[in-house]
Enzyme design. Structure first.
Site, PDB file in Angstrom:
ATOM      1  N   PHE A   1     -15.179   3.722   7.798  1.00  0.00           N
ATOM      2  CA  PHE A   1     -13.816   4.098   7.412  1.00  0.00           C
ATOM      3  C   PHE A   1     -13.622   4.158   5.896  1.00  0.00           C
ATOM      4  O   PHE A   1     -12.511   4.422   5.427  1.00  0.00           O
ATOM      5  CB  PHE A   1     -12.788   3.129   8.029  1.00  0.00           C
ATOM      6  CG  PHE A   1     -13.007   1.666   7.686  1.00  0.00           C
ATOM      7  CD1 PHE A   1     -12.588   1.140   6.475  1.00  0.00           C
ATOM      8  CD2 PHE A   1     -13.615   0.817   8.596  1.00  0.00           C
ATOM      9  CE1 PHE A   1     -12.773  -0.199   6.162  1.00  0.00           C
ATOM     10  CE2 PHE A   1     -13.810  -0.537   8.301  1.00  0.00           C
ATOM     11  CZ  PHE A   1     -13.390  -1.033   7.072  1.00  0.00           C
TER      12      PHE A   1
ATOM     13  N   GLU B   1      -9.971  -9.672  -7.508  1.00  0.00           N
ATOM     14  CA  GLU B   1      -8.918  -8.673  -7.267  1.00  0.00           C
ATOM     15  C   GLU B   1      -7.796  -8.778  -8.304  1.00  0.00           C
ATOM     16  O   GLU B   1      -7.257  -7.766  -8.750  1.00  0.00           O
ATOM     17  CB  GLU B   1      -8.382  -8.836  -5.847  1.00  0.00           C
ATOM     18  CG  GLU B   1      -9.432  -8.440  -4.806  1.00  0.00           C
ATOM     19  CD  GLU B   1      -8.963  -8.596  -3.371  1.00  0.00           C
ATOM     20  OE1 GLU B   1      -7.820  -9.075  -3.136  1.00  0.00           O
ATOM     21  OE2 GLU B   1      -9.729  -8.219  -2.468  1.00  0.00           O
TER      22      GLU B   1
ATOM     23  N   TYR C   1     -12.412  -1.550  -3.285  1.00  0.00           N
ATOM     24  CA  TYR C   1     -12.914  -1.803  -1.919  1.00  0.00           C
ATOM     25  C   TYR C   1     -14.437  -1.682  -1.838  1.00  0.00           C
ATOM     26  O   TYR C   1     -14.968  -1.425  -0.748  1.00  0.00           O
ATOM     27  CB  TYR C   1     -12.251  -0.836  -0.934  1.00  0.00           C
ATOM     28  CG  TYR C   1     -10.857  -1.261  -0.495  1.00  0.00           C
ATOM     29  CD1 TYR C   1     -10.643  -2.484   0.145  1.00  0.00           C
ATOM     30  CD2 TYR C   1      -9.759  -0.434  -0.687  1.00  0.00           C
ATOM     31  CE1 TYR C   1      -9.376  -2.874   0.566  1.00  0.00           C
ATOM     32  CE2 TYR C   1      -8.483  -0.814  -0.267  1.00  0.00           C
ATOM     33  CZ  TYR C   1      -8.305  -2.034   0.356  1.00  0.00           C
ATOM     34  OH  TYR C   1      -7.052  -2.426   0.781  1.00  0.00           O
TER      35      TYR C   1
ATOM     36  N   ASN D   1      -1.915  -0.084   6.855  1.00  0.00           N
ATOM     37  CA  ASN D   1      -1.367  -1.348   7.353  1.00  0.00           C
ATOM     38  C   ASN D   1      -0.458  -2.056   6.346  1.00  0.00           C
ATOM     39  O   ASN D   1      -0.355  -3.279   6.348  1.00  0.00           O
ATOM     40  CB  ASN D   1      -2.500  -2.255   7.859  1.00  0.00           C
ATOM     41  CG  ASN D   1      -3.510  -2.583   6.782  1.00  0.00           C
ATOM     42  OD1 ASN D   1      -3.409  -2.095   5.665  1.00  0.00           O
ATOM     43  ND2 ASN D   1      -4.475  -3.423   7.116  1.00  0.00           N
TER      44      ASN D   1
ATOM     45  N   ARG E   1       2.860  -6.795   8.934  1.00  0.00           N
ATOM     46  CA  ARG E   1       2.141  -5.681   9.559  1.00  0.00           C
ATOM     47  C   ARG E   1       2.697  -5.345  10.935  1.00  0.00           C
ATOM     48  O   ARG E   1       2.775  -4.174  11.315  1.00  0.00           O
ATOM     49  CB  ARG E   1       0.653  -5.988   9.601  1.00  0.00           C
ATOM     50  CG  ARG E   1       0.005  -5.834   8.209  1.00  0.00           C
ATOM     51  CD  ARG E   1      -1.375  -6.397   8.196  1.00  0.00           C
ATOM     52  NE  ARG E   1      -2.130  -6.030   6.995  1.00  0.00           N
ATOM     53  CZ  ARG E   1      -3.197  -6.694   6.578  1.00  0.00           C
ATOM     54  NH1 ARG E   1      -3.625  -7.757   7.251  1.00  0.00           N
ATOM     55  NH2 ARG E   1      -3.823  -6.307   5.487  1.00  0.00           N
TER      56      ARG E   1
ATOM     57  N   THR F   1      -5.078  -7.618  10.487  1.00  0.00           N
ATOM     58  CA  THR F   1      -5.365  -6.306   9.878  1.00  0.00           C
ATOM     59  C   THR F   1      -4.839  -5.164  10.738  1.00  0.00           C
ATOM     60  O   THR F   1      -4.212  -4.229  10.241  1.00  0.00           O
ATOM     61  CB  THR F   1      -6.892  -6.144   9.691  1.00  0.00           C
ATOM     62  OG1 THR F   1      -7.371  -7.238   8.921  1.00  0.00           O
ATOM     63  CG2 THR F   1      -7.227  -4.841   8.993  1.00  0.00           C
TER      64      THR F   1
ATOM     65  N   LYS G   1       0.830  -1.201   0.000  1.00  0.00           N
ATOM     66  CA  LYS G   1       0.000   0.000   0.000  1.00  0.00           C
ATOM     67  C   LYS G   1       0.876   1.269   0.000  1.00  0.00           C
ATOM     68  O   LYS G   1       2.090   1.193   0.225  1.00  0.00           O
ATOM     69  CB  LYS G   1      -0.918  -0.035   1.225  1.00  0.00           C
ATOM     70  CG  LYS G   1      -1.905  -1.215   1.211  1.00  0.00           C
ATOM     71  CD  LYS G   1      -2.867  -1.126   2.378  1.00  0.00           C
ATOM     72  CE  LYS G   1      -3.829  -2.299   2.378  1.00  0.00           C
ATOM     73  NZ  LYS G   1      -4.869  -2.147   3.435  1.00  0.00           N
TER      74      LYS G   1
ATOM     75  N   ARG H   1      -1.604 -14.431   3.960  1.00  0.00           N
ATOM     76  CA  ARG H   1      -2.256 -13.783   5.104  1.00  0.00           C
ATOM     77  C   ARG H   1      -1.486 -14.051   6.397  1.00  0.00           C
ATOM     78  O   ARG H   1      -1.426 -13.190   7.281  1.00  0.00           O
ATOM     79  CB  ARG H   1      -3.722 -14.210   5.183  1.00  0.00           C
ATOM     80  CG  ARG H   1      -4.506 -13.644   3.995  1.00  0.00           C
ATOM     81  CD  ARG H   1      -5.948 -14.085   3.979  1.00  0.00           C
ATOM     82  NE  ARG H   1      -6.735 -13.509   5.052  1.00  0.00           N
ATOM     83  CZ  ARG H   1      -7.227 -12.272   5.044  1.00  0.00           C
ATOM     84  NH1 ARG H   1      -6.976 -11.451   4.028  1.00  0.00           N
ATOM     85  NH2 ARG H   1      -7.956 -11.838   6.047  1.00  0.00           N
TER      86      ARG H   1
ATOM     87  N   HIS I   1      -1.951  -5.539   1.550  1.00  0.00           N
ATOM     88  CA  HIS I   1      -3.270  -6.159   1.392  1.00  0.00           C
ATOM     89  C   HIS I   1      -3.065  -7.537   0.794  1.00  0.00           C
ATOM     90  O   HIS I   1      -2.162  -7.731  -0.021  1.00  0.00           O
ATOM     91  CB  HIS I   1      -4.150  -5.327   0.440  1.00  0.00           C
ATOM     92  CG  HIS I   1      -5.375  -6.063   0.007  1.00  0.00           C
ATOM     93  ND1 HIS I   1      -6.531  -6.081   0.751  1.00  0.00           N
ATOM     94  CD2 HIS I   1      -5.611  -6.855  -1.077  1.00  0.00           C
ATOM     95  CE1 HIS I   1      -7.425  -6.847   0.147  1.00  0.00           C
ATOM     96  NE2 HIS I   1      -6.892  -7.317  -0.972  1.00  0.00           N
TER      97      HIS I   1
HETATM   98  P1  CMP Z   1      -7.249  -4.671   3.862  1.00  0.00           P
HETATM   99  O1  CMP Z   1      -6.758  -6.020   4.254  1.00  0.00           O
HETATM  100  O2  CMP Z   1      -6.729  -4.078   2.610  1.00  0.00           O
HETATM  101  O3  CMP Z   1      -8.848  -4.711   3.781  1.00  0.00           O
HETATM  102  C1  CMP Z   1      -9.671  -3.603   4.035  1.00  0.00           C
HETATM  103  C2  CMP Z   1      -8.909  -2.441   4.571  1.00  0.00           C
HETATM  104  O4  CMP Z   1      -9.692  -1.498   5.268  1.00  0.00           O
HETATM  105  C3  CMP Z   1      -7.914  -2.916   5.634  1.00  0.00           C
HETATM  106  O5  CMP Z   1      -6.892  -3.657   5.070  1.00  0.00           O
HETATM  107  C4  CMP Z   1      -7.514  -1.601   6.245  1.00  0.00           C
HETATM  108  O6  CMP Z   1      -6.611  -0.864   5.430  1.00  0.00           O
HETATM  109  C5  CMP Z   1      -8.856  -0.897   6.263  1.00  0.00           C
HETATM  110  N1  CMP Z   1      -9.555  -1.053   7.538  1.00  0.00           N
HETATM  111  C6  CMP Z   1     -10.094  -2.163   8.064  1.00  0.00           C
HETATM  112  N2  CMP Z   1     -10.675  -1.925   9.254  1.00  0.00           N
HETATM  113  C7  CMP Z   1     -10.493  -0.618   9.494  1.00  0.00           C
HETATM  114  C8  CMP Z   1     -10.859   0.257  10.547  1.00  0.00           C
HETATM  115  N3  CMP Z   1     -11.543  -0.186  11.624  1.00  0.00           N
HETATM  116  N4  CMP Z   1     -10.517   1.550  10.462  1.00  0.00           N
HETATM  117  C9  CMP Z   1      -9.840   2.007   9.370  1.00  0.00           C
HETATM  118  N5  CMP Z   1      -9.464   1.216   8.332  1.00  0.00           N
HETATM  119  C10 CMP Z   1      -9.778  -0.067   8.400  1.00  0.00           C
END
Ligand code: CMP
Length: 137
Positions: free
Chosen positions: A57, A126, A49, A112, A102, A91, A9, A85, A115
């Site tokens: 968010f 995707e 997304y 984070n 992460r 996450t 990212k 993963r 992805h």
């Molecule tokens: P990703 O695995 O790319 O999938 C969805 C993304 O949303 C996640 O990683 C984060 O970047 C973001 N995300 C998930 N939960 C939250 C949260 N509670 N607040 C802000 N961003 C979030």
């Protein structure tokens, strides 16, 4: 042989950890089958997304994902969806296991670092969002 989509990212690209992320994949026996650096528009980030569009968010996530270039990759290997993963960790980096990407590099639950697709159906969507068949080797 399974495939998954990985994204380093914008925060990960800014922190210059691309090589380290790929090193961890390759050390785990995972092969990079396609790779490119792109900057998503807001509309492109929203489309990627879309499943999260009702989440509080969502707007912030779209702003972040379009804030700078990302590196998108197709990874290939046995059980690569699950194994990627595991290498990424939870996450929220606060919950991520020691030694995961992460835990080592993510700033917070949104920014984070990486992805990874979470299931075969999402991996197919995707991968096709970023790559056509001729770009996957
Ligand atoms: P990703 O695995 O790319 O999938 C969805 C993304 O949303 C996640 O990683 C984060 O970047 C973001 N995300 C998930 N939960 C939250 C949260 N509670 N607040 C802000 N961003 C979030």
């Amino acid at each position: 042989m399974e495939r998954t989509l990985s994204i380093v990212k914008p925060d990960g690209v800014r922190k210059n950890i691309l090589g380290e992320v790929i090193r961890r994949f390759q050390e785990a026996g995972i092969r990079v089958a396609a790779i490119k650096m792109i900057q998503l528009s807001k509309a492109e980030a929203e489309g990627f997304y879309a499943v999260h569009r009702e989440r509080p968010f969502f707007g912030s996530l779209v702003d972040f994902m379009s804030s700078g270039p990302c590196v998108v990759m197709v990874l290939e290997g046995d059980g690569v969806i699950r194994r990627n993963r595991e290498l990424m960790g939870a996450t929220n980096p606060a919950d991520a296991a020691p030694g995961t990407i992460r835990k080592d590099f993510a700033g917070n639950i949104e920014q984070n670092a990486v992805h990874g697709s979470d299931a075969p159906e999402t991996a197919a969507f995707e991968i096709s969002y970023f790559f056509n068949a001729l770009e996957i080797h």
